[in-house]
Scaffold this active site. Structure first.
Site, PDB file in Angstrom:
ATOM      1  N   CYS A 174       1.802  -9.072   8.584  1.00 19.23           N
ATOM      2  CA  CYS A 174       2.650  -9.875   9.482  1.00 19.23           C
ATOM      3  C   CYS A 174       1.844 -10.868  10.315  1.00 19.23           C
ATOM      4  O   CYS A 174       2.399 -11.808  10.871  1.00 19.23           O
ATOM      5  CB  CYS A 174       3.462  -8.967  10.392  1.00 19.23           C
ATOM      6  SG  CYS A 174       4.417  -7.755   9.478  1.00 19.23           S
TER       7      CYS A 174
ATOM      8  N   HIS B 246       6.281 -12.492  16.682  1.00 14.91           N
ATOM      9  CA  HIS B 246       6.631 -11.863  15.405  1.00 14.91           C
ATOM     10  C   HIS B 246       8.002 -11.200  15.551  1.00 14.91           C
ATOM     11  O   HIS B 246       8.284 -10.540  16.555  1.00 14.91           O
ATOM     12  CB  HIS B 246       5.578 -10.823  15.046  1.00 14.91           C
ATOM     13  CG  HIS B 246       5.891 -10.061  13.802  1.00 14.91           C
ATOM     14  ND1 HIS B 246       6.381 -10.670  12.666  1.00 14.91           N
ATOM     15  CD2 HIS B 246       5.798  -8.746  13.512  1.00 14.91           C
ATOM     16  CE1 HIS B 246       6.569  -9.759  11.743  1.00 14.91           C
ATOM     17  NE2 HIS B 246       6.234  -8.581  12.220  1.00 14.91           N
TER      18      HIS B 246
ATOM     19  N   ASN C 198      12.625  -8.543   9.696  1.00  9.57           N
ATOM     20  CA  ASN C 198      11.178  -8.746   9.681  1.00  9.57           C
ATOM     21  C   ASN C 198      10.762  -9.250   8.293  1.00  9.57           C
ATOM     22  O   ASN C 198      10.861  -8.519   7.313  1.00  9.57           O
ATOM     23  CB  ASN C 198      10.489  -7.413  10.008  1.00  9.57           C
ATOM     24  CG  ASN C 198       8.982  -7.503  10.028  1.00  9.57           C
ATOM     25  OD1 ASN C 198       8.400  -8.513   9.644  1.00  9.57           O
ATOM     26  ND2 ASN C 198       8.344  -6.424  10.473  1.00  9.57           N
TER      27      ASN C 198
HETATM   28  N1  COA Z   1      19.599   4.829  10.978  1.00 13.79           N
HETATM   29  C1  COA Z   1      19.883   5.909  11.704  1.00 13.79           C
HETATM   30  N2  COA Z   1      18.942   6.742  12.175  1.00 13.79           N
HETATM   31  C2  COA Z   1      17.669   6.454  11.897  1.00 13.79           C
HETATM   32  C3  COA Z   1      17.296   5.349  11.138  1.00 13.79           C
HETATM   33  C4  COA Z   1      18.325   4.514  10.670  1.00 13.79           C
HETATM   34  N3  COA Z   1      18.100   3.394   9.935  1.00 13.79           N
HETATM   35  N4  COA Z   1      15.960   5.320  11.028  1.00 13.79           N
HETATM   36  C5  COA Z   1      15.493   6.382  11.695  1.00 13.79           C
HETATM   37  N5  COA Z   1      16.521   7.077  12.217  1.00 13.79           N
HETATM   38  C6  COA Z   1      16.492   8.286  13.011  1.00 13.79           C
HETATM   39  C7  COA Z   1      15.235   9.095  12.789  1.00 13.79           C
HETATM   40  O1  COA Z   1      15.374   9.890  11.632  1.00 13.79           O
HETATM   41  C8  COA Z   1      15.169   9.900  14.054  1.00 13.79           C
HETATM   42  O2  COA Z   1      16.051  10.976  13.927  1.00 13.79           O
HETATM   43  P1  COA Z   1      15.644  12.427  14.482  1.00 13.79           P
HETATM   44  O3  COA Z   1      15.447  12.231  15.973  1.00 13.79           O
HETATM   45  O4  COA Z   1      16.815  13.269  14.117  1.00 13.79           O
HETATM   46  O5  COA Z   1      14.371  12.785  13.782  1.00 13.79           O
HETATM   47  C9  COA Z   1      15.762   8.970  15.111  1.00 13.79           C
HETATM   48  O6  COA Z   1      16.464   7.947  14.384  1.00 13.79           O
HETATM   49  C10 COA Z   1      14.727   8.306  15.991  1.00 13.79           C
HETATM   50  O7  COA Z   1      13.682   7.861  15.183  1.00 13.79           O
HETATM   51  P2  COA Z   1      12.486   7.101  15.786  1.00 13.79           P
HETATM   52  O8  COA Z   1      11.516   6.767  14.705  1.00 13.79           O
HETATM   53  O9  COA Z   1      11.968   7.798  17.010  1.00 13.79           O
HETATM   54  O10 COA Z   1      13.236   5.774  16.278  1.00 13.79           O
HETATM   55  P3  COA Z   1      12.611   4.571  17.057  1.00 13.79           P
HETATM   56  O11 COA Z   1      13.341   4.389  18.299  1.00 13.79           O
HETATM   57  O12 COA Z   1      11.117   4.609  17.099  1.00 13.79           O
HETATM   58  O13 COA Z   1      12.997   3.367  16.105  1.00 13.79           O
HETATM   59  C11 COA Z   1      11.948   1.958  14.512  1.00 13.79           C
HETATM   60  C12 COA Z   1      12.501   3.324  14.781  1.00 13.79           C
HETATM   61  C13 COA Z   1      11.406   1.913  13.107  1.00 13.79           C
HETATM   62  C14 COA Z   1      13.062   0.948  14.651  1.00 13.79           C
HETATM   63  C15 COA Z   1      10.838   1.646  15.529  1.00 13.79           C
HETATM   64  O14 COA Z   1       9.917   2.716  15.579  1.00 13.79           O
HETATM   65  C16 COA Z   1      10.112   0.406  15.219  1.00 13.79           C
HETATM   66  O15 COA Z   1      10.656  -0.672  15.245  1.00 13.79           O
HETATM   67  N6  COA Z   1       8.803   0.517  14.993  1.00 13.79           N
HETATM   68  C17 COA Z   1       7.987  -0.620  14.685  1.00 13.79           C
HETATM   69  C18 COA Z   1       8.358  -1.114  13.321  1.00 13.79           C
HETATM   70  C19 COA Z   1       7.731  -2.406  13.007  1.00 13.79           C
HETATM   71  O16 COA Z   1       7.833  -3.326  13.758  1.00 13.79           O
HETATM   72  N7  COA Z   1       7.084  -2.462  11.857  1.00 13.79           N
HETATM   73  C20 COA Z   1       6.517  -3.638  11.356  1.00 13.79           C
HETATM   74  C21 COA Z   1       5.359  -4.034  12.174  1.00 13.79           C
HETATM   75  S1  COA Z   1       4.814  -5.543  11.617  1.00 13.79           S
END
Ligand code: COA
Length: 338
Positions: free
Chosen positions: A122, A265, A295
């Site tokens: 990215c 980003h 993204n």
């Molecule tokens: N729909 C519904 N629930 C979802 C889900 C989806 N698409 N994806 C994950 N969950 C659930 C998980 O399973 C978890 O459930 P649990 O508590 O029963 O285990 C819950 O949601 C919370 O998951 P968590 O990973 O803590 O959520 P989060 O608030 O961290 O959000 C992301 C997840 C991926 C959106 C977030 O971590 C994120 O944006 N991270 C950075 C990603 C990124 O930018 N990547 C590219 C970098 S260049």
């Protein structure tokens, strides 16, 4: 006396044109509800994304890059023959070899250009901008085309709800040339790049390379798709984007007041809010288009830069701060007067 001991004056460098392209097909949150166990409400609340674009099956990364490049060339008012270097940032190349930039060179007819790819996920577009600045600043190139292009739909695991809701396809490009060096005229004021190779595991396509060659088992287990530890990536993204932008502001003496618009980003609205709050940048000075595209890796900041530059939110002489973060881990930022 060795040449290197002579005082060396770098040439000023400016972005003289930008362009972008996204595929026609939209994949909405409600479409994803039918594919994995997710909901529009969860995706919107946790990421800010409403829909993303998906390339056609026969549409390659270089096809998208070519469309963005043509728009940037037109915007810059140059011809393809003027270009002497093409840099494509991508993690989804058309082929392992040759480089995607070579396909783009042929498709746009940039017969006088050398072409190579860079891989910084990215952060790739701004790694490319920094590279272009070095080539032009040192007198090694006159006109450089930097493109970030991704067909992430090709490496997404469409059964993994924690990643498939985040990513999309698209391409963005910029043309750089020697600037005037005059105050108020277009210029790349400063760039910053960095990496932390101890954190390769956080965001990775593990299979398909020499570390884990393609086998039937790997294909079955989807080891050629993106795997991510989302929470940890989130934390590092906020920290490194903030630190990179701050180091660049300190180096140039720019304050939050001097910056007309931040183009971050486009990974997650919560990451963008956390970073810009820490930089003291108010929401009205932040450019966001992730609700439309999700993204698109390196292309995200390139598409957003093009859309911002063409919008009425900035005018000639304004300073845009771009900041990105990605797998590697990598991070990058640039202060660009348009
Ligand atoms: N729909 C519904 N629930 C979802 C889900 C989806 N698409 N994806 C994950 N969950 C659930 C998980 O399973 C978890 O459930 P649990 O508590 O029963 O285990 C819950 O949601 C919370 O998951 P968590 O990973 O803590 O959520 P989060 O608030 O961290 O959000 C992301 C997840 C991926 C959106 C977030 O971590 C994120 O944006 N991270 C950075 C990603 C990124 O930018 N990547 C590219 C970098 S260049």
């Amino acid at each position: 006396m060795n040449d290197l001991t002579q005082p060396f004056k770098r040439l000023p460098v400016a972005v003289i044109g930008t362009g972008s392209y996204v595929p026609e097909r939209r994949l909405t949150n409600s479409d994803l509800e039918k594919m994995v166990n997710t909901s529009n409400e969860w995706i919107l609340a946790r990421t800010g994304i409403e829909e993303r674009r998906i390339a056609a099956a026969d549409e390659t990364t270089s096809d998208m890059a070519t469309s963005a490049a043509k728009a940037a060339i037109e915007n810059a008012g140059i011809t393809p023959e003027d270009i002497d270097l093409i840099i494509v940032a991508t993690i989804t190349p058309d082929t392992y070899t040759p480089a995607t930039s070579c396909y783009v060179q042929a498709k746009i007819g940039a017969v006088n250009a050398a072409a190579f790819d860079i891989s910084a996920a990215c952060s790739g577009f701004l790694f490319g901008i920094k590279t272009a600045v070095q080539y032009i600043g040192c007198g090694q190139a006159k006109t450089v085309l930097v493109i970030a292009s991704e067909k992430l739909s090709h490496i997404v695991n469409w059964e993994d709800r924690s990643t498939c809701v985040l990513f999309g396809d698209g391409s963005g490009a910029a043309v750089l040339q020697v600037g005037t060096g005059l105050d108020e005229d277009p210029a790349v004021l400063a760039t910053d790049i960095g990496s932390d190779g101890k954190l390769t595991d956080l965001l990775i396509v593990p299979g398909g390379g020499t570390a884990m060659p393609t086998t039937e088992v790997n294909i079955h287990e989807k080891l050629y798709t993106l795997a991510m530890r989302g929470n940890e990536v989130f934390r590092h993204a906020v920290q490194h984007m903030r630190d990179s932008a701050l180091s660049l502001m300190e180096r140039t003496g720019l304050t939050a007041d001097d910056i007309a618009l931040v183009v971050p980003h486009q990974a997650n609205l919560r990451i963008i809010n956390a970073v810009t709050q820490r930089l003291g940048i108010p929401p009205e000075k932040v450019f966001i288009n992730l609700q439309k595209y999700g993204n698109t890796s390196g292309a995200a900041v390139a598409i957003a830069f093009d859309e911002a530059r063409r919008s009425d939110r900035v005018k000639k002489g304004d300073i845009i701060l771009l900041v990105a973060f990605g797998a590697g881990l990598t991070w990058s930022s640039a202060a660009i007067r348009i």
